[in-house]
Every structure is written in structure tokens, then in C-alpha cells.
Design an enzyme around this catalytic site. Structure first.
Site, PDB file in Angstrom:
ATOM      1  N   ASP A 185       0.813  -1.211   0.000  1.00 59.80           N
ATOM      2  CA  ASP A 185       0.000   0.000   0.000  1.00 59.80           C
ATOM      3  C   ASP A 185       0.847   1.261   0.000  1.00 59.80           C
ATOM      4  O   ASP A 185       0.344   2.350  -0.180  1.00 59.80           O
ATOM      5  CB  ASP A 185      -0.943   0.010   1.208  1.00 59.80           C
ATOM      6  CG  ASP A 185      -0.189  -0.017   2.532  1.00 59.80           C
ATOM      7  OD1 ASP A 185       1.007  -0.346   2.496  1.00 59.80           O
ATOM      8  OD2 ASP A 185      -0.788   0.289   3.570  1.00 59.80           O
ATOM      9  N   LYS A 186       2.146   1.118   0.217  1.00 59.63           N
ATOM     10  CA  LYS A 186       3.024   2.296   0.234  1.00 59.63           C
ATOM     11  C   LYS A 186       4.455   1.839   0.042  1.00 59.63           C
ATOM     12  O   LYS A 186       4.762   0.658   0.158  1.00 59.63           O
ATOM     13  CB  LYS A 186       2.879   3.072   1.542  1.00 59.63           C
ATOM     14  CG  LYS A 186       3.269   2.264   2.776  1.00 59.63           C
ATOM     15  CD  LYS A 186       3.134   3.082   4.029  1.00 59.63           C
ATOM     16  CE  LYS A 186       1.710   3.278   4.421  1.00 59.63           C
ATOM     17  NZ  LYS A 186       1.042   2.005   4.828  1.00 59.63           N
TER      18      LYS A 186
END
Length: 484
Positions: A430-431
Site C-alpha cells: 500500500d506504500k
């Protein structure tokens, strides 16, 4: 006694079988009983970890109601006579401090009366909790080697080699022995080296300032001598050696070591009006908690001159200790690869027994071959149907994989998991900040314009953006925390 007699009569085969199938060992040696009279404990599904129950020897704990205990995965569980036996929790409770106190009670720990009571019990607490260290005992090379070679594949390989020497087929047998021993030794050395690296990472010790409430002074001690209930001064740059509840002052903490989040977290003192049972895992109580392994970036005194916290978990009971235990004892994986491998070998075994061994016996008897020769040739058929070099190929392939991972600074203490990692085709994150570094640098911006919207070319110079709305979004999508 009957078990060992059977082991002797089976020439050790029953011992090997019980080692490969731990539930069989438990069936032959143990009888199910009530928890209050059990002499050995086995957690459901963890049949390899049969743990003896020991009688309580600590006088302080005996007075508190503890009568016996067992140690499971470096954590002590004690039987408390006066503790209620709940439907979801037995009278065995892990050694933790405290397990049933509201947050508001912690605030009274800064009272001189509570402090003096703790000082009187401190020596007893040292015997109860032990040193504040996440100490991982290293198995010896011989133990690791035995665990490696007592695998069913290696036992079949040993059977094959002995058979080949009987048949005066020494050259190939010797080559298999050399390759097998080399592969096993390399695997053991690799596993031991990774365990040593984990041990160095887990065992952390530093100097801390123990706060004396009576004299308002600080005393420097080693963190391994801390016990739950001690009051320590929290200072900037301190890497927390244990779990602490913040009682006085505020601080900013980097928790990326535990959570992977690079954003610093603000911690506040415990709330005197919070009547809920203190549970560090709850988000509402996490704001009071300084977890072991996290780094204090900044401290701020409020109405008092010091930033103080109270130790409430030490050693393997800390959040970091639980993380280390999850690494040492990962959840078992029933990989289809291994299951299908055993099914395949079982099929080959049955095929060689039915279609090969029986037909060969009939044929050899007809032509008058001696029984000794028939038995040797029949057993030889199994070594042909089932490849003895299979464990060597698996071990060598895994060793090379672990070595390639090591060159990329990736440690692996469970080489068998490499096969699972090889099945992964796509990673989704997600990041990127969690994986790379504690920071984020903006390379450029690609505005979305038009209807339907399309991305325009990259704009590395933010000041030259043509869209004022996008500029407002970029300048406001940040969070700042004012400490104090």
C-alpha cells in the site's frame, strides 16, 4: 517403560516414527487428564512441544496463590489457585504485569506509598520475572545436524547406502554419502548463522535512569536489571528496552521497528479518569504505551520536571518479545508441495511393492535364485523406484537460495519457507515508505485535467503548477503535531 521396550524391540524404528509423528508419541506415553492434575502440557496442534509442569518454588508467588508452572516458548505460565477459571482462560496465566488493573490505578504508582511497597518487593520480583532480556538459547551444531539428518528422506537414503555397500556398489554409495553430509553440514551452518544474527538483533541491553521517588534522584542501571513496577526517566534518543506506560510528560516515538510506519507517534501520560482495564493492544491505550524496541525522538515535560514511565512488561512478555517468538515459532504451513511429494513417494513405494517386488519374487523362485539374493534385489528395487538423491537436490537448492537472499541482506532462519516464497508471483504494497526508508521525497506531480480526465506530463517544479486547486491540496495534505 513399555514404550522404551517397544523401541528396543523395534531396533529404534518406533522412536523414529514417534519423532516424525509427535501425536503418536503422546498417544503411547500420555493419558488425557484434567488440567489441574496434568503433569505435562501440550498446546493444541503443537504436539512437538510437550512441556512438563513444575512445582512452584518461589515463596512470594506461593503466597499469591501460585502452586505450579510450565514454560512454553520462553514464556512462563503459572497456576493460580485463587484465580477464577473462565470459559476462555484457565487458571494457568502467563507471567505478565498487570493483567487486571485499570489505567487510573497506574497513576497512583507515582505515590510515595506505592513506591515504597514496590521497593520492598523488588528483590522478589527479580526472581519472578528474571532478567529483562530476550535471550535466545542457540542449539548446538550437533543438535541441528541430528534434526536435519533424522528426516525420513535422509533415513531412506541411509537405508539405500547400506544396501548398496552390501551389493558391493561402493562407488556410488560413497559419492551419495559425501554429497549428503556436505549438504547437511552446509544447511546446518546456514541455519545456525541466521539464528546467531537473530539472537544479536533480539538481545538488546542499555543503560537507563532508574528514578527514586523518595529522593527525586536518578540512578543509572543496566536495563537487564529492570523489573515490572520500576519507574524510569524517559530520555531523548533512548531505545526502549521494555514496555513502559507513560505516567508523566509527553514524547514522540518512532515505532517503525514494530509497525513499519515511518510516521512518528505522539505519546501522552496515562489518563487518571480512564477506568478501563489496561490493554496495550487497544488503540485507546496504545497512546500511553512505549513499546520495547521503539526509539524516543523527543520528550516534553509538562507540569513536572521529568518525563517518567513505569515498566510493566519485560523480556519475552514485551511486544518485541512476542514478535521474536512469532519469528522463532512461525505458524505451520501445510504446503501442497510437501504433501504431494509424500503422496508421490508413497505411490512409487506401493508400485514397486505390488508390480515389482511380488512379480520379481515369483520369477526368481522359478529360476532357483537363493533367498538372500531375492531379498537384496527386492530391496534394491525400492532404491530404484524412489530416488535417494531427492533430499540432496532439495537441500542444495534451498542452500543456494538462502545464500542468494543473504547477498541481498535478507535473513532466513527457516530455509523450508524459501520454497513457499518461490511460489509468490506478485507482491502488493500500500506504500513504499514502509519498505525503503523513514521519509518520503516527492519526485514530481502529474496533474489530471480535462473531461474525461487524463494525466498530463510530469511536473518536477511544484511552483510551476497551472492548477491552483491542486496546489492547495498538496500544501494541506500534511499533519503536524505540537508537543506540549
Amino acid at each position: 517403560i513399555c514404550y522404551w521396550v517397544l523401541v528396543f524391540l523395534s531396533f529404534g524404528f518406533l522412536w523414529l516414527l514417534a519423532r516424525w509423528i509427535p501425536s503418536l508419541y503422546i498417544t503411547l506415553n500420555c493419558t488425557p487428564s484434567r488440567l489441574d492434575v496434568a503433569t505435562r502440557i501440550c498446546a493444541k496442534g503443537h504436539y512437538k512441544e510437550l512441556t512438563p509442569v513444575l512445582q512452584e518454588t518461589n515463596e512470594f508467588l506461593s503466597v499469591q496463590g501460585s502452586t505450579k508452572y510450565f514454560v512454553w516458548r520462553y514464556q512462563v505460565w503459572r497456576w493460580y489457585t485463587f484465580v477464577e477459571d473462565l470459559s476462555y482462560c484457565s487458571q494457568y496465566r502467563p507471567i505478565s504485569y498487570p493483567f487486571n488493573r485499570p489505567v487510573s490505578q497506574f497513576c497512583s504508582e507515582l505515590d510515595i506509598t506505592s513506591y515504597e511497597e514496590h521497593q520492598r518487593q523488588r528483590e522478589s520480583l527479580r526472581h519472578i520475572y528474571g532478567p529483562n532480556l530476550i535471550s535466545i538459547p542457540l542449539p548446538g551444531p550437533l543438535q541441528l545436524l541430528l534434526d536435519e539428518v533424522l528426516h525420513p528422506f535422509y533415513m531412506f537414503q541411509l537405508f539405500s547406502v547400506v544396501l548398496w555397500y552390501v551389493e558391493v556398489y561402493a562407488t556410488y554409495a560413497t559419492a551419495i554419502i559425501i554429497i549428503s553430509v556436505t549438504g547437511a553440514v552446509i544447511g546446518v551452518l546456514q541455519t545456525r548463522k541466521n539464528l546467531i544474527n537473530l539472537k544479536k538483533l533480539a538481545e538488546y541491553e542499555c543503560n537507563v535512569e532508574l528514578y527514586d521517588l523518595a529522593t527525586k534522584t536518578q540512578k543509572t542501571i543496566s536495563s537487564k536489571n529492570l523489573v515490572p513496577g520500576d519507574i524510569i526517566a524517559v530520555q531523548e534518543g533512548l531505545i526502549m528496552p521494555c514496555d513502559v506506560i507513560l505516567l508523566q510528560g509527553k514524547c514522540v516515538v518512532n515505532e517503525s521497528m514494530l509497525t513499519g510506519e515511518s510516521v512518528p507517534v505522539v505519546k501522552s501520560p496515562a489518563d487518571t479518569d480512564d477506568k478501563g482495564i489496561f490493554t496495550p493492544s487497544k488503540s485507546a491505550h496504545a497512546k500511553y504505551t512505549l513499546y520495547g524496541g521503539t526509539e524516543v525522538l523527543q520528550t516534553k515535560t509538562l507540569d513536572k520536571p521529568e518525563v517518567l514511565g513505569m515498566v510493566f512488561q519485560s523480556g519475552f512478555s514485551t511486544t518485541k518479545g512476542q514478535l521474536v517468538r512469532s519469528i522463532l515459532y512461525p505458524k505451520p504451513l501445510n504446503m501442497k508441495f510437501y504433501r504431494d511429494s509424500f503422496y508421490f513417494i508413497l505411490f512409487l513405494f506401493l508400485l514397486s511393492s505390488c508390480a515389482g517386488f511380488l512379480l520379481m519374487i515369483i520369477r526368481f523362485i522359478k529360476v532357483g535364485v537363493p533367498w538372500y539374493e531375492i531379498i537384496v534385489r527386492g530391496l534394491d528395487l525400492y532404491t530404484i523406484a524412489i530416488p535417494p538423491a531427492l533430499p540432496i537436490a532439495l537441500t542444495i537448492g534451498t542452500v543456494f537460495s538462502v545464500d542468494r537472499l543473504k547477498k541481498k541482506s535478507i535473513s532466513c532462519i527457516a530455509p523450508s519457507r524459501v520454497n513457499l516464497a518461490g511460489l509468490v508471483e506478485t507482491f502488493c504494497f500500500d506504500k513504499t515508505g514502509t519498505l525503503t526508508e523513514d521519509g518520503l521525497d516527492v519526485k514530481s506531480v502529474r496533474p489530471s485535467l480535462g473531461n474525461p480526465a487524463i494525466f498530463t506530463p510530469e511536473c518536477p517544479d511544484i511552483s510551476s503548477l497551472a492548477s491552483p486547486e491542486l496546489m492547495k491540496v498538496l500544501t494541506s495534505c500534511h499533519s503536524l503535531a505540537l508537543l506540549g
